[in-house]
Scaffold this motif. Sequence first.
Motif, PDB file in Angstrom:
ATOM      1  N   ASN A 168       0.662  -1.018  -0.102  1.00  0.00           N
ATOM      2  CA  ASN A 168       0.272   0.041  -0.131  1.00  0.00           C
ATOM      3  C   ASN A 168       0.894   1.405   0.273  1.00  0.00           C
ATOM      4  O   ASN A 168       2.229   0.965   0.484  1.00  0.00           O
ATOM      5  CB  ASN A 168      -1.088   0.020   1.056  1.00  0.00           C
ATOM      6  CG  ASN A 168      -0.751  -0.011   2.526  1.00  0.00           C
ATOM      7  OD1 ASN A 168       0.440   0.534   3.175  1.00  0.00           O
ATOM      8  ND2 ASN A 168      -0.787  -0.577   3.343  1.00  0.00           N
ATOM      9  N   GLU A 169       0.335   2.305  -0.236  1.00  0.00           N
ATOM     10  CA  GLU A 169       0.569   3.510  -0.576  1.00  0.00           C
ATOM     11  C   GLU A 169       1.753   3.881   0.557  1.00  0.00           C
ATOM     12  O   GLU A 169       2.996   4.599   0.261  1.00  0.00           O
ATOM     13  CB  GLU A 169      -0.141   5.058  -1.213  1.00  0.00           C
ATOM     14  CG  GLU A 169       0.270   6.409  -0.766  1.00  0.00           C
ATOM     15  CD  GLU A 169       1.160   6.262  -2.555  1.00  0.00           C
ATOM     16  OE1 GLU A 169       1.981   7.138  -2.277  1.00  0.00           O
ATOM     17  OE2 GLU A 169       1.716   5.488  -3.259  1.00  0.00           O
ATOM     18  N   ALA A 170       1.078   3.624   2.141  1.00  0.00           N
ATOM     19  CA  ALA A 170       1.980   4.182   3.444  1.00  0.00           C
ATOM     20  C   ALA A 170       3.164   3.716   3.672  1.00  0.00           C
ATOM     21  O   ALA A 170       4.187   3.747   3.566  1.00  0.00           O
ATOM     22  CB  ALA A 170       1.162   4.061   4.165  1.00  0.00           C
ATOM     23  N   VAL A 171       2.839   2.669   3.400  1.00  0.00           N
ATOM     24  CA  VAL A 171       4.462   1.582   3.642  1.00  0.00           C
ATOM     25  C   VAL A 171       5.075   1.622   2.271  1.00  0.00           C
ATOM     26  O   VAL A 171       6.446   1.639   2.755  1.00  0.00           O
ATOM     27  CB  VAL A 171       3.693   0.079   3.521  1.00  0.00           C
ATOM     28  CG1 VAL A 171       4.922  -1.200   3.039  1.00  0.00           C
ATOM     29  CG2 VAL A 171       2.902  -1.007   4.900  1.00  0.00           C
ATOM     30  N   TYR A 172       4.651   1.926   0.929  1.00  0.00           N
ATOM     31  CA  TYR A 172       5.799   1.778   0.270  1.00  0.00           C
ATOM     32  C   TYR A 172       6.729   3.597   0.433  1.00  0.00           C
ATOM     33  O   TYR A 172       7.093   3.284   0.454  1.00  0.00           O
ATOM     34  CB  TYR A 172       4.940   2.327  -1.206  1.00  0.00           C
ATOM     35  CG  TYR A 172       5.941   2.669  -2.468  1.00  0.00           C
ATOM     36  CD1 TYR A 172       6.672   1.851  -3.214  1.00  0.00           C
ATOM     37  CD2 TYR A 172       5.929   4.118  -2.860  1.00  0.00           C
ATOM     38  CE1 TYR A 172       7.699   1.784  -3.967  1.00  0.00           C
ATOM     39  CE2 TYR A 172       6.594   4.009  -3.880  1.00  0.00           C
ATOM     40  CZ  TYR A 172       7.854   3.358  -4.991  1.00  0.00           C
ATOM     41  OH  TYR A 172       7.962   3.457  -5.340  1.00  0.00           O
ATOM     42  N   GLY A 177      11.840   6.160   1.731  1.00  0.00           N
ATOM     43  CA  GLY A 177      11.948   6.975   2.548  1.00  0.00           C
ATOM     44  C   GLY A 177      11.790   8.558   2.507  1.00  0.00           C
ATOM     45  O   GLY A 177      12.368   9.694   2.241  1.00  0.00           O
ATOM     46  N   GLY A 178      11.112   9.013   2.361  1.00  0.00           N
ATOM     47  CA  GLY A 178      10.380   9.887   1.682  1.00  0.00           C
ATOM     48  C   GLY A 178      10.467  10.760  -0.169  1.00  0.00           C
ATOM     49  O   GLY A 178      10.637  11.419  -0.046  1.00  0.00           O
ATOM     50  N   ARG A 179      11.702   9.278  -0.644  1.00  0.00           N
ATOM     51  CA  ARG A 179      11.686   9.725  -2.282  1.00  0.00           C
ATOM     52  C   ARG A 179      10.172   9.537  -2.960  1.00  0.00           C
ATOM     53  O   ARG A 179       9.725   8.928  -2.211  1.00  0.00           O
ATOM     54  CB  ARG A 179      12.333   8.392  -3.028  1.00  0.00           C
ATOM     55  CG  ARG A 179      13.769   8.948  -1.750  1.00  0.00           C
ATOM     56  CD  ARG A 179      14.929   7.724  -2.852  1.00  0.00           C
ATOM     57  NE  ARG A 179      16.555   8.073  -2.326  1.00  0.00           N
ATOM     58  CZ  ARG A 179      16.770   8.256  -3.559  1.00  0.00           C
ATOM     59  NH1 ARG A 179      16.531   9.058  -4.621  1.00  0.00           N
ATOM     60  NH2 ARG A 179      18.329   8.659  -3.216  1.00  0.00           N
ATOM     61  N   THR A 180       9.835  10.820  -3.753  1.00  0.00           N
ATOM     62  CA  THR A 180       8.624  10.764  -4.051  1.00  0.00           C
ATOM     63  C   THR A 180       9.170  11.461  -5.662  1.00  0.00           C
ATOM     64  O   THR A 180      10.259  11.805  -6.013  1.00  0.00           O
ATOM     65  CB  THR A 180       7.710  11.893  -4.088  1.00  0.00           C
ATOM     66  OG1 THR A 180       7.928  13.651  -3.441  1.00  0.00           O
ATOM     67  CG2 THR A 180       7.212  11.425  -2.774  1.00  0.00           C
TER      68      THR A 180
END
Length: 313
Positions: A168-172, A177-180
Amino acid sequence: MPHPRQFATITLADTPTVPDGLTATVPRQLVHRASVAETFLTGATRTDTDRFTVFAQWPRAHQLHVSPDRSAYEPLLVAETVRQAGALLAHTAYDVPLGHQFVLRELRLTTRPEHLAVGVAPAEPVLHITVSDVDRRGGRPAGFRYDADIRLGGERVATGHIAVTWTNEAVYRRLRGGRTATTVSAVPVPPGLPPAEVDRALPADVVLAPADHPGRWRLRVDTAHAVFFDHPLDHVPGMLLLEAARQAARTCARGGRRRPVSFHAVFHQYAELDQPTWIEVVDGESAHGVGVQVLGKQGKSKVFECEVGTERR
């Protein structure tokens, strides 16, 4: 154990009915594409508990997935179609929510190029999919493997195997580590090899740049590329790494510039956008003697490895 929902040819509640005689692609979100033009699947049906038939259509012309002379479909078009099939089935048959992040772990693909010629109409391949090794965590699927038998007009044109996991998005986001896509910028794109050297028509489709010695290249990561980066990403996509392996096989001296026809890739970790990626040919030849072994590295870490098989003469 929850049973996968039954569905006919994509009988999703929000999918409009398609009139007889017309064909529409499946909703692009179900195959993780932003562009309808890059969505190759048109439907699916269940044939048994973990067996499915998936329908697709391939365009007669494509920037990347049709040969420069428009005579043949590229093996990586088959790979992308098989990848999309897994995403479609995960969402529609195994209740994986939209928004979950998928990670490609392994891909094996063998094609028969003599059956991949572009015809007078778009090709309509049929994929017979068998899902296995469903990994369930907390009662919900977290990944699976699947085999694909790809046919055109009843003729087998390829076989494929993929292993994929998702979270899921939260675990990912915690894993990353905050990389988007908005916080990470790709390194500058270096000048590439001549397009003809890697069997490409456009300089923009060249993904290899010269490096310090033969058999080694710098990966060109152009986040503006409309196919590889159909939507913003926070890492280098697997299909770009596969294209790098393909181009390395085409330009490798021992490969004799024979056409790649098969791939066996294992993805070890994310290839980060803000670090240079190096593509190397290992020993110049595959374990089976026809093709090459390709390795992708960032620093001292191995990102992926791929055995590219080439056609026999």
